[in-house]
Design a protein around this motif. Sequence first.
Motif, PDB file in Angstrom:
ATOM      1  N   ALA A  96      -8.585 -15.991 -15.341  1.00 47.25           N
ATOM      2  CA  ALA A  96      -7.227 -16.396 -15.447  1.00 47.25           C
ATOM      3  C   ALA A  96      -6.960 -17.715 -15.279  1.00 47.25           C
ATOM      4  CB  ALA A  96      -6.439 -15.314 -14.534  1.00 47.25           C
ATOM      5  N   PRO A  97      -6.929 -18.674 -16.471  1.00 48.04           N
ATOM      6  CA  PRO A  97      -6.735 -19.930 -16.397  1.00 48.04           C
ATOM      7  C   PRO A  97      -5.350 -20.244 -16.170  1.00 48.04           C
ATOM      8  CG  PRO A  97      -8.295 -19.547 -18.253  1.00 48.04           C
ATOM      9  CD  PRO A  97      -7.555 -18.087 -17.732  1.00 48.04           C
ATOM     10  N   ASP A  98      -5.078 -21.562 -15.426  1.00 46.35           N
ATOM     11  CA  ASP A  98      -3.647 -21.568 -15.231  1.00 46.35           C
ATOM     12  C   ASP A  98      -3.591 -23.152 -15.516  1.00 46.35           C
ATOM     13  OD1 ASP A  98      -1.014 -20.915 -13.871  1.00 46.35           O
ATOM     14  OD2 ASP A  98      -1.566 -22.681 -12.958  1.00 46.35           O
ATOM     15  N   ASP A  99      -2.064 -23.508 -15.928  1.00 51.82           N
ATOM     16  CA  ASP A  99      -1.872 -25.095 -16.103  1.00 51.82           C
ATOM     17  C   ASP A  99      -2.405 -25.992 -15.034  1.00 51.82           C
ATOM     18  OD1 ASP A  99      -1.169 -23.939 -18.840  1.00 51.82           O
ATOM     19  OD2 ASP A  99       1.080 -24.452 -18.329  1.00 51.82           O
ATOM     20  N   SER A 100      -2.189 -25.487 -13.818  1.00 53.92           N
ATOM     21  CA  SER A 100      -2.394 -26.350 -12.667  1.00 53.92           C
ATOM     22  C   SER A 100      -3.900 -26.677 -12.327  1.00 53.92           C
ATOM     23  CB  SER A 100      -1.891 -25.592 -11.431  1.00 53.92           C
ATOM     24  OG  SER A 100      -2.832 -24.172 -11.186  1.00 53.92           O
ATOM     25  N   ALA A 122      -1.249 -15.826 -14.708  1.00 56.28           N
ATOM     26  CA  ALA A 122      -0.904 -14.454 -14.733  1.00 56.28           C
ATOM     27  C   ALA A 122      -1.455 -13.729 -15.617  1.00 56.28           C
ATOM     28  CB  ALA A 122       0.504 -14.838 -15.249  1.00 56.28           C
ATOM     29  N   ALA A 123      -2.247 -14.346 -16.729  1.00 59.49           N
ATOM     30  CA  ALA A 123      -3.092 -13.495 -17.681  1.00 59.49           C
ATOM     31  C   ALA A 123      -4.726 -13.566 -17.710  1.00 59.49           C
ATOM     32  CB  ALA A 123      -2.445 -13.708 -18.965  1.00 59.49           C
ATOM     33  N   PRO A 124      -5.393 -12.700 -17.077  1.00 59.43           N
ATOM     34  CA  PRO A 124      -6.610 -12.600 -17.217  1.00 59.43           C
ATOM     35  C   PRO A 124      -7.168 -12.677 -18.752  1.00 59.43           C
ATOM     36  CG  PRO A 124      -6.043 -11.098 -15.451  1.00 59.43           C
ATOM     37  CD  PRO A 124      -4.827 -11.527 -16.200  1.00 59.43           C
ATOM     38  N   ARG A 125      -8.288 -13.411 -18.900  1.00 63.65           N
ATOM     39  CA  ARG A 125      -8.605 -13.367 -20.361  1.00 63.65           C
ATOM     40  C   ARG A 125     -10.169 -13.234 -20.106  1.00 63.65           C
ATOM     41  NH1 ARG A 125      -5.199 -17.323 -23.356  1.00 63.65           N
ATOM     42  NH2 ARG A 125      -6.807 -17.239 -25.124  1.00 63.65           N
ATOM     43  N   PRO A 126     -10.943 -12.319 -21.263  1.00 68.18           N
ATOM     44  CA  PRO A 126     -12.091 -11.765 -21.433  1.00 68.18           C
ATOM     45  C   PRO A 126     -13.045 -13.259 -21.743  1.00 68.18           C
ATOM     46  CG  PRO A 126     -11.248 -11.197 -23.255  1.00 68.18           C
ATOM     47  CD  PRO A 126      -9.940 -11.546 -22.495  1.00 68.18           C
ATOM     48  N   ALA A 235     -20.707 -22.190 -19.882  1.00 72.42           N
ATOM     49  CA  ALA A 235     -20.124 -22.444 -21.326  1.00 72.42           C
ATOM     50  C   ALA A 235     -18.869 -21.460 -21.590  1.00 72.42           C
ATOM     51  CB  ALA A 235     -21.309 -22.445 -22.293  1.00 72.42           C
ATOM     52  N   TYR A 236     -19.006 -20.321 -21.448  1.00 74.27           N
ATOM     53  CA  TYR A 236     -17.901 -19.232 -21.670  1.00 74.27           C
ATOM     54  C   TYR A 236     -16.789 -19.585 -20.960  1.00 74.27           C
ATOM     55  CZ  TYR A 236     -21.841 -16.593 -23.961  1.00 74.27           C
ATOM     56  OH  TYR A 236     -22.661 -15.972 -24.860  1.00 74.27           O
ATOM     57  N   THR A 237     -16.992 -19.783 -19.533  1.00 75.10           N
ATOM     58  CA  THR A 237     -15.754 -20.065 -19.165  1.00 75.10           C
ATOM     59  C   THR A 237     -14.911 -21.258 -19.569  1.00 75.10           C
ATOM     60  OG1 THR A 237     -16.591 -19.107 -16.801  1.00 75.10           O
ATOM     61  CG2 THR A 237     -14.920 -20.635 -16.564  1.00 75.10           C
ATOM     62  N   ALA A 238     -15.621 -22.354 -19.840  1.00 76.81           N
ATOM     63  CA  ALA A 238     -15.016 -23.554 -20.343  1.00 76.81           C
ATOM     64  C   ALA A 238     -14.525 -23.559 -21.573  1.00 76.81           C
ATOM     65  CB  ALA A 238     -16.102 -24.638 -20.464  1.00 76.81           C
ATOM     66  N   MET A 239     -15.093 -22.426 -22.418  1.00 77.79           N
ATOM     67  CA  MET A 239     -14.282 -22.283 -23.627  1.00 77.79           C
ATOM     68  C   MET A 239     -12.958 -21.486 -23.478  1.00 77.79           C
ATOM     69  SD  MET A 239     -14.378 -22.782 -26.789  1.00 77.79           S
ATOM     70  CE  MET A 239     -16.084 -23.292 -27.579  1.00 77.79           C
ATOM     71  N   THR A 240     -12.963 -20.398 -22.742  1.00 75.76           N
ATOM     72  CA  THR A 240     -11.964 -19.653 -22.320  1.00 75.76           C
ATOM     73  C   THR A 240     -10.929 -20.590 -21.781  1.00 75.76           C
ATOM     74  OG1 THR A 240     -13.512 -17.764 -21.890  1.00 75.76           O
ATOM     75  CG2 THR A 240     -11.169 -17.750 -21.144  1.00 75.76           C
ATOM     76  N   VAL A 241     -11.227 -21.473 -20.977  1.00 70.91           N
ATOM     77  CA  VAL A 241     -10.209 -22.202 -20.312  1.00 70.91           C
ATOM     78  C   VAL A 241      -9.416 -23.171 -21.533  1.00 70.91           C
ATOM     79  CG1 VAL A 241      -9.796 -24.472 -18.933  1.00 70.91           C
ATOM     80  CG2 VAL A 241     -11.188 -22.438 -18.015  1.00 70.91           C
ATOM     81  N   ARG A 246      -5.276 -24.077 -25.770  1.00 71.39           N
ATOM     82  CA  ARG A 246      -4.782 -23.872 -27.322  1.00 71.39           C
ATOM     83  C   ARG A 246      -3.900 -23.025 -27.512  1.00 71.39           C
ATOM     84  NH1 ARG A 246      -8.932 -20.391 -30.389  1.00 71.39           N
ATOM     85  NH2 ARG A 246      -7.468 -18.840 -29.064  1.00 71.39           N
ATOM     86  N   ASP A 247      -3.670 -22.103 -27.008  1.00 74.42           N
ATOM     87  CA  ASP A 247      -2.826 -20.855 -27.226  1.00 74.42           C
ATOM     88  C   ASP A 247      -1.452 -21.482 -26.613  1.00 74.42           C
ATOM     89  OD1 ASP A 247      -4.875 -19.349 -28.351  1.00 74.42           O
ATOM     90  OD2 ASP A 247      -4.764 -18.213 -26.469  1.00 74.42           O
ATOM     91  N   ALA A 248      -1.460 -22.340 -25.580  1.00 76.59           N
ATOM     92  CA  ALA A 248      -0.140 -22.975 -25.255  1.00 76.59           C
ATOM     93  C   ALA A 248       0.312 -23.789 -26.140  1.00 76.59           C
ATOM     94  CB  ALA A 248      -0.424 -23.505 -23.574  1.00 76.59           C
ATOM     95  N   GLY A 249      -0.193 -24.150 -27.076  1.00 74.92           N
ATOM     96  CA  GLY A 249       0.269 -25.565 -28.180  1.00 74.92           C
ATOM     97  C   GLY A 249      -0.313 -26.755 -27.761  1.00 74.92           C
ATOM     98  N   LYS A 250      -1.508 -26.654 -27.018  1.00 75.59           N
ATOM     99  CA  LYS A 250      -1.921 -28.054 -26.798  1.00 75.59           C
ATOM    100  C   LYS A 250      -3.203 -28.738 -27.449  1.00 75.59           C
ATOM    101  CE  LYS A 250      -0.290 -28.173 -21.876  1.00 75.59           C
ATOM    102  NZ  LYS A 250       0.672 -29.307 -22.243  1.00 75.59           N
ATOM    103  N   HIS A 251      -3.294 -29.524 -28.016  1.00 72.84           N
ATOM    104  CA  HIS A 251      -4.571 -30.184 -28.844  1.00 72.84           C
ATOM    105  C   HIS A 251      -5.580 -30.138 -27.723  1.00 72.84           C
ATOM    106  CE1 HIS A 251      -7.134 -33.415 -30.796  1.00 72.84           C
ATOM    107  NE2 HIS A 251      -7.566 -32.333 -30.883  1.00 72.84           N
ATOM    108  N   VAL A 252      -6.640 -29.592 -27.435  1.00 76.17           N
ATOM    109  CA  VAL A 252      -7.782 -29.534 -26.623  1.00 76.17           C
ATOM    110  C   VAL A 252      -8.903 -30.217 -27.080  1.00 76.17           C
ATOM    111  CG1 VAL A 252      -9.321 -28.195 -25.114  1.00 76.17           C
ATOM    112  CG2 VAL A 252      -6.919 -27.310 -25.767  1.00 76.17           C
TER     113      VAL A 252
END
Length: 450
Positions: A96-100, A122-126, A235-241, A246-252
């Motif tokens: 569950a990544p967070d902006d913090s 707040a939202a866990p991601r696979p 690598a999977y965790t980094a890509m999930t973060v 990206r889904d929050a509208g930021k260029h990553v």
Amino acid sequence: MPSSLIDHLRAALAGQRACRRAGRISALTGGRLRISGLSDVAALGDRVIFEGLPPARAGGEIVEIDEAAATVLPEAVPDGFTVGQTVLLDGPMRIAPDDSWIGRVIDPMGRPLDGRPIHSGAAPRPLMPDPANPADRRALGRRVSTGLALFDTLLPIVRGQRLGLFAGSGVGKSTLLARLASGVEADVVVVGLVGERGREVREFVDKVLGPAGMKRAVVIAATADRSPLLRRRCAYTAMTVAEHFRDAGKHVLFLCDSVTRFAEAHREIALAAGESAAMRGFPPSTSQRIMALAERAGPGSMDQSDITALFTVLVAGSDMEEPVADILRGVLDGHVVLDRKIAERGRFPAVDVARSVSRALPDAASAAENALISEARAILGAYERSELMIRAGLYTKGTDPELDRAVAVWPHLDRFFAERAPGGAESSFGLLADRLATGVAAETAPEAAG
């Protein structure tokens, strides 16, 4: 109570389970554990927890299931494990990544490595989501500034592009990656350090990125002494973060160092699970794992932003045909080859421009800019085709006008490849035009004086 704190508390409570299915270790063979009692409920890739162990050694992943038992690879050396030990099924791997998390250094499980507390989102991601619908994805975006003149001109990077950095060890790959991490125009930088040496993680964070670079970066690290499960999961965790931002509208900007170590970790896991070796020891599933990771980067759908990605590949002896390099090169939007001979003569970055290509061209440049790129590549090609003859003193000036110009311009062009960008792509192209003209002026000046 602030709403963000409430969200963190809700996420923490949602992650707690009132009960878990339990099994027991029935056999230990090498690094593989047989677990009875979970076969009817477990799935491949599920995580398990071994009771009575500290958190750093308590996990494992299910890699094989039959009617009698499930086979588990532990996340640490299984010293001290015993037959009959209780094993709890934890379910699919999620994070569950967070902006913090910006400015933080974490491990593949989302635990802090920098000694400070960390909040989950707040939202866990696979860690391995379903592939995106290709029909929904946008085309590559606009050109971005990189801070390096070479990458602003002959090897441009655009939003959503995926580039590979191919190099042997000690050629400046990690340093170039850090330059791009601090120079590329992006909102957030996500760095996955897969199988790096422990001291290099600290050096990368403190010296290479530095406080300024860390202000917009998240670093996920699994060092060389960690299990192959954690190295691959890094690598999977980094890509999930990266997908979270990206889904929050930021260029990553996503940086993975390196895909080779990711593939090697997968090879260890796959062979332990019973898969046969094929391509120079790599199992057949390696191709799919590498391609699936690369495909998660790139342009997002209409309601998402973009992930611009740089993947590094270790190539022994500059062998671009070795399996990992060959697989990755086929799915990327460009590749950058670093050459040891260039590094040894002191030019950084040691990019072999003739062997490198950005598939963002010609769309990423104007007609005038493309003409400059073509001119520079023609001069570079003419010089390199005759370099041995020139250095041996066998070429006579005046024999070939094209080669005369290449000899005059090449030193200025070679210096240009190492220059910092003066201020955006337009300025870099102006600098390239000056370098091309400077060489010609220097060559014709004595004749004009005579």
